[in-house]
Write a protein that holds these residues in place. Sequence first.
Motif, PDB file in Angstrom:
ATOM      1  N   SER A   1      10.082  40.718 -22.045  1.00 24.87           N
ATOM      2  CA  SER A   1       9.982  39.986 -20.775  1.00 24.87           C
ATOM      3  C   SER A   1       8.906  38.898 -20.820  1.00 24.87           C
ATOM      4  CB  SER A   1       9.709  40.946 -19.625  1.00 24.87           C
ATOM      5  OG  SER A   1       8.451  41.573 -19.792  1.00 24.87           O
ATOM      6  N   TYR A   2       7.912  39.041 -21.692  1.00 23.53           N
ATOM      7  CA  TYR A   2       6.844  38.057 -21.802  1.00 23.53           C
ATOM      8  C   TYR A   2       7.188  36.943 -22.805  1.00 23.53           C
ATOM      9  CZ  TYR A   2       4.157  41.584 -19.369  1.00 23.53           C
ATOM     10  OH  TYR A   2       3.710  42.496 -18.455  1.00 23.53           O
ATOM     11  N   LEU A   3       8.189  37.176 -23.632  1.00 27.77           N
ATOM     12  CA  LEU A   3       8.505  36.198 -24.669  1.00 27.77           C
ATOM     13  C   LEU A   3       9.835  35.487 -24.425  1.00 27.77           C
ATOM     14  CD1 LEU A   3       7.345  38.152 -27.821  1.00 27.77           C
ATOM     15  CD2 LEU A   3       6.199  36.266 -26.676  1.00 27.77           C
ATOM     16  N   ARG A   4      10.418  35.692 -23.276  1.00 31.35           N
ATOM     17  CA  ARG A   4      11.644  34.963 -22.956  1.00 31.35           C
ATOM     18  C   ARG A   4      11.285  33.528 -22.576  1.00 31.35           C
ATOM     19  NH1 ARG A   4      13.612  38.284 -18.741  1.00 31.35           N
ATOM     20  NH2 ARG A   4      13.673  40.188 -19.924  1.00 31.35           N
ATOM     21  N   LEU A   5      11.982  32.601 -23.195  1.00 35.47           N
ATOM     22  CA  LEU A   5      11.751  31.201 -22.848  1.00 35.47           C
ATOM     23  C   LEU A   5      12.644  30.843 -21.672  1.00 35.47           C
ATOM     24  CD1 LEU A   5      11.497  29.243 -26.209  1.00 35.47           C
ATOM     25  CD2 LEU A   5       9.770  29.459 -24.442  1.00 35.47           C
ATOM     26  N   ASN A   6      12.033  30.674 -20.537  1.00 33.10           N
ATOM     27  CA  ASN A   6      12.762  30.267 -19.344  1.00 33.10           C
ATOM     28  C   ASN A   6      12.754  28.756 -19.236  1.00 33.10           C
ATOM     29  OD1 ASN A   6      13.091  32.977 -18.641  1.00 33.10           O
ATOM     30  ND2 ASN A   6      11.134  33.010 -17.571  1.00 33.10           N
ATOM     31  N   ARG A   7      13.652  28.260 -18.466  1.00 36.21           N
ATOM     32  CA  ARG A   7      13.633  26.807 -18.228  1.00 36.21           C
ATOM     33  C   ARG A   7      12.374  26.468 -17.453  1.00 36.21           C
ATOM     34  NH1 ARG A   7      18.259  23.812 -16.002  1.00 36.21           N
ATOM     35  NH2 ARG A   7      17.753  22.348 -17.617  1.00 36.21           N
ATOM     36  N   PHE A   8      11.704  25.442 -17.885  1.00 34.77           N
ATOM     37  CA  PHE A   8      10.445  25.059 -17.241  1.00 34.77           C
ATOM     38  C   PHE A   8      10.693  24.231 -16.029  1.00 34.77           C
ATOM     39  CE2 PHE A   8       8.295  27.221 -20.286  1.00 34.77           C
ATOM     40  CZ  PHE A   8       8.520  26.764 -21.588  1.00 34.77           C
TER      41      PHE A   8
ATOM     42  N   GLY B   1       0.827  -1.219   0.000  1.00 33.84           N
ATOM     43  CA  GLY B   1       0.000   0.000   0.000  1.00 33.84           C
ATOM     44  C   GLY B   1       0.852   1.255   0.000  1.00 33.84           C
ATOM     45  N   VAL B   2       1.911   1.242   0.781  1.00 29.02           N
ATOM     46  CA  VAL B   2       2.811   2.396   0.843  1.00 29.02           C
ATOM     47  C   VAL B   2       3.506   2.581  -0.503  1.00 29.02           C
ATOM     48  CG1 VAL B   2       4.883   3.325   1.959  1.00 29.02           C
ATOM     49  CG2 VAL B   2       3.156   2.145   3.318  1.00 29.02           C
ATOM     50  N   GLY B   3       3.939   1.486  -1.116  1.00 24.77           N
ATOM     51  CA  GLY B   3       4.610   1.554  -2.423  1.00 24.77           C
ATOM     52  C   GLY B   3       3.683   2.064  -3.508  1.00 24.77           C
ATOM     53  N   ILE B   4       2.446   1.579  -3.495  1.00 26.33           N
ATOM     54  CA  ILE B   4       1.470   2.030  -4.500  1.00 26.33           C
ATOM     55  C   ILE B   4       1.158   3.513  -4.292  1.00 26.33           C
ATOM     56  CG2 ILE B   4      -0.926   1.783  -5.246  1.00 26.33           C
ATOM     57  CD1 ILE B   4      -0.584  -1.253  -4.768  1.00 26.33           C
ATOM     58  N   ALA B   5       1.038   3.944  -3.054  1.00 26.41           N
ATOM     59  CA  ALA B   5       0.775   5.355  -2.765  1.00 26.41           C
ATOM     60  C   ALA B   5       1.946   6.226  -3.228  1.00 26.41           C
ATOM     61  CB  ALA B   5       0.525   5.554  -1.280  1.00 26.41           C
ATOM     62  N   ALA B   6       3.172   5.779  -2.992  1.00 26.60           N
ATOM     63  CA  ALA B   6       4.352   6.536  -3.431  1.00 26.60           C
ATOM     64  C   ALA B   6       4.413   6.613  -4.949  1.00 26.60           C
ATOM     65  CB  ALA B   6       5.618   5.887  -2.879  1.00 26.60           C
ATOM     66  N   LEU B   7       4.108   5.505  -5.613  1.00 22.64           N
ATOM     67  CA  LEU B   7       4.090   5.487  -7.063  1.00 22.64           C
ATOM     68  C   LEU B   7       3.009   6.431  -7.600  1.00 22.64           C
ATOM     69  CD1 LEU B   7       5.283   4.246  -9.619  1.00 22.64           C
ATOM     70  CD2 LEU B   7       3.595   2.425  -9.421  1.00 22.64           C
ATOM     71  N   GLY B   8       1.839   6.444  -6.971  1.00 20.43           N
ATOM     72  CA  GLY B   8       0.761   7.363  -7.361  1.00 20.43           C
ATOM     73  C   GLY B   8       1.178   8.819  -7.194  1.00 20.43           C
ATOM     74  N   ALA B   9       1.900   9.114  -6.103  1.00 23.72           N
ATOM     75  CA  ALA B   9       2.380  10.473  -5.865  1.00 23.72           C
ATOM     76  C   ALA B   9       3.392  10.878  -6.938  1.00 23.72           C
ATOM     77  CB  ALA B   9       2.994  10.589  -4.479  1.00 23.72           C
ATOM     78  N   LEU B  10       4.271   9.975  -7.331  1.00 26.58           N
ATOM     79  CA  LEU B  10       5.242  10.263  -8.388  1.00 26.58           C
ATOM     80  C   LEU B  10       4.546  10.531  -9.721  1.00 26.58           C
ATOM     81  CD1 LEU B  10       8.121   7.716  -7.638  1.00 26.58           C
ATOM     82  CD2 LEU B  10       8.225  10.198  -7.515  1.00 26.58           C
ATOM     83  N   ILE B  11       3.552   9.731 -10.032  1.00 27.48           N
ATOM     84  CA  ILE B  11       2.804   9.922 -11.283  1.00 27.48           C
ATOM     85  C   ILE B  11       2.068  11.271 -11.253  1.00 27.48           C
ATOM     86  CG2 ILE B  11       0.836   9.074 -12.626  1.00 27.48           C
ATOM     87  CD1 ILE B  11       1.781   6.213 -11.874  1.00 27.48           C
ATOM     88  N   ALA B  12       1.475  11.611 -10.117  1.00 30.39           N
ATOM     89  CA  ALA B  12       0.763  12.895  -9.996  1.00 30.39           C
ATOM     90  C   ALA B  12       1.735  14.068 -10.163  1.00 30.39           C
ATOM     91  CB  ALA B  12       0.053  12.980  -8.650  1.00 30.39           C
ATOM     92  N   ALA B  13       2.927  13.964  -9.583  1.00 29.14           N
ATOM     93  CA  ALA B  13       3.924  15.030  -9.712  1.00 29.14           C
ATOM     94  C   ALA B  13       4.371  15.172 -11.170  1.00 29.14           C
ATOM     95  CB  ALA B  13       5.122  14.741  -8.815  1.00 29.14           C
ATOM     96  N   ALA B  14       4.554  14.062 -11.858  1.00 29.04           N
ATOM     97  CA  ALA B  14       4.949  14.107 -13.270  1.00 29.04           C
ATOM     98  C   ALA B  14       3.849  14.738 -14.119  1.00 29.04           C
ATOM     99  CB  ALA B  14       5.284  12.708 -13.770  1.00 29.04           C
ATOM    100  N   GLN B  15       2.594  14.402 -13.848  1.00 22.86           N
ATOM    101  CA  GLN B  15       1.479  14.983 -14.591  1.00 22.86           C
ATOM    102  C   GLN B  15       1.364  16.489 -14.309  1.00 22.86           C
ATOM    103  OE1 GLN B  15      -1.812  12.495 -13.379  1.00 22.86           O
ATOM    104  NE2 GLN B  15      -1.695  11.301 -15.263  1.00 22.86           N
ATOM    105  N   TRP B  16       1.563  16.873 -13.063  1.00 23.94           N
ATOM    106  CA  TRP B  16       1.524  18.294 -12.709  1.00 23.94           C
ATOM    107  C   TRP B  16       2.597  19.046 -13.484  1.00 23.94           C
ATOM    108  CZ3 TRP B  16       5.397  21.220 -10.422  1.00 23.94           C
ATOM    109  CH2 TRP B  16       5.031  22.532 -10.089  1.00 23.94           C
ATOM    110  N   HIS B  17       3.798  18.511 -13.524  1.00 22.05           N
ATOM    111  CA  HIS B  17       4.900  19.156 -14.243  1.00 22.05           C
ATOM    112  C   HIS B  17       4.587  19.245 -15.745  1.00 22.05           C
ATOM    113  CE1 HIS B  17       8.917  20.458 -15.229  1.00 22.05           C
ATOM    114  NE2 HIS B  17       9.003  19.478 -16.116  1.00 22.05           N
ATOM    115  N   THR B  18       4.064  18.178 -16.307  1.00 19.26           N
ATOM    116  CA  THR B  18       3.716  18.172 -17.733  1.00 19.26           C
ATOM    117  C   THR B  18       2.639  19.207 -18.033  1.00 19.26           C
ATOM    118  OG1 THR B  18       4.271  15.830 -17.894  1.00 19.26           O
ATOM    119  CG2 THR B  18       2.859  16.743 -19.620  1.00 19.26           C
ATOM    120  N   ASN B  19       1.607  19.272 -17.208  1.00 16.30           N
ATOM    121  CA  ASN B  19       0.527  20.231 -17.418  1.00 16.30           C
ATOM    122  C   ASN B  19       1.014  21.670 -17.251  1.00 16.30           C
ATOM    123  OD1 ASN B  19      -1.345  18.258 -18.015  1.00 16.30           O
ATOM    124  ND2 ASN B  19      -2.042  18.085 -15.897  1.00 16.30           N
ATOM    125  N   ARG B  20       1.883  21.896 -16.297  1.00 17.16           N
ATOM    126  CA  ARG B  20       2.450  23.230 -16.071  1.00 17.16           C
ATOM    127  C   ARG B  20       3.275  23.660 -17.280  1.00 17.16           C
ATOM    128  NH1 ARG B  20       7.377  24.535 -13.425  1.00 17.16           N
ATOM    129  NH2 ARG B  20       7.422  26.724 -12.858  1.00 17.16           N
TER     130      ARG B  20
END
Length: 173
Positions: free
Chosen positions: A166-173, A13-32
């Motif tokens: 300043s609005y068109l500078r590509l910053n590192r995401f 259960g702890v491993g599945i929860a950690a894996l879910g948290a990693l997937i959520a963080a990756a999706q958040w980063h992708t969406n951002r």
Amino acid sequence: MIELLETLKSNAGVGIAALGALIAAAQWHTNRTRLQLDTYERRLRVYKAAVALLEEAVSEITDRRSRLRRFHREPELATSREPPATVLDSFKEGLLEAPFLFGEDVTYFLTRIESTRGLVRMYALGMADAVGTSARSRNATHVQALIECEESLKDARSRAWVEFESYLRLNRF
């Protein structure tokens, strides 16, 4: 071996929860990142529309001035042409989107371009419609305002990148 299986079961259960948290963080980063890229593309479209309109305006000013010089400043040659519909529509769309994509500085800059372009057109067409000596003396007062508006548009063309940078500078995401 049985103890190992029991340990794995209890920690699954702890491993599945950690894996879910990693997937959520990756999706958040992708969406951002996707949001930043979409916003960048929309801002770039507004910048291109503004530059295209300014290029058309400066071209029209240069053309009109050369015709006036060639034909000894006859009022009927002082006409102003409208930019192509696609350029004008694209700019007006960008002007509507500007408050949502930029700060007040760029929105004000775009609004000034639109109002100055309208003044140039008004003065140029007014000079073209003027007939008679009283109209020519009235034109003399409008010539200075027309020149100031034209110079303002030329200056806006050279400042466009500074306003948008300043609005068109590509910053590192």
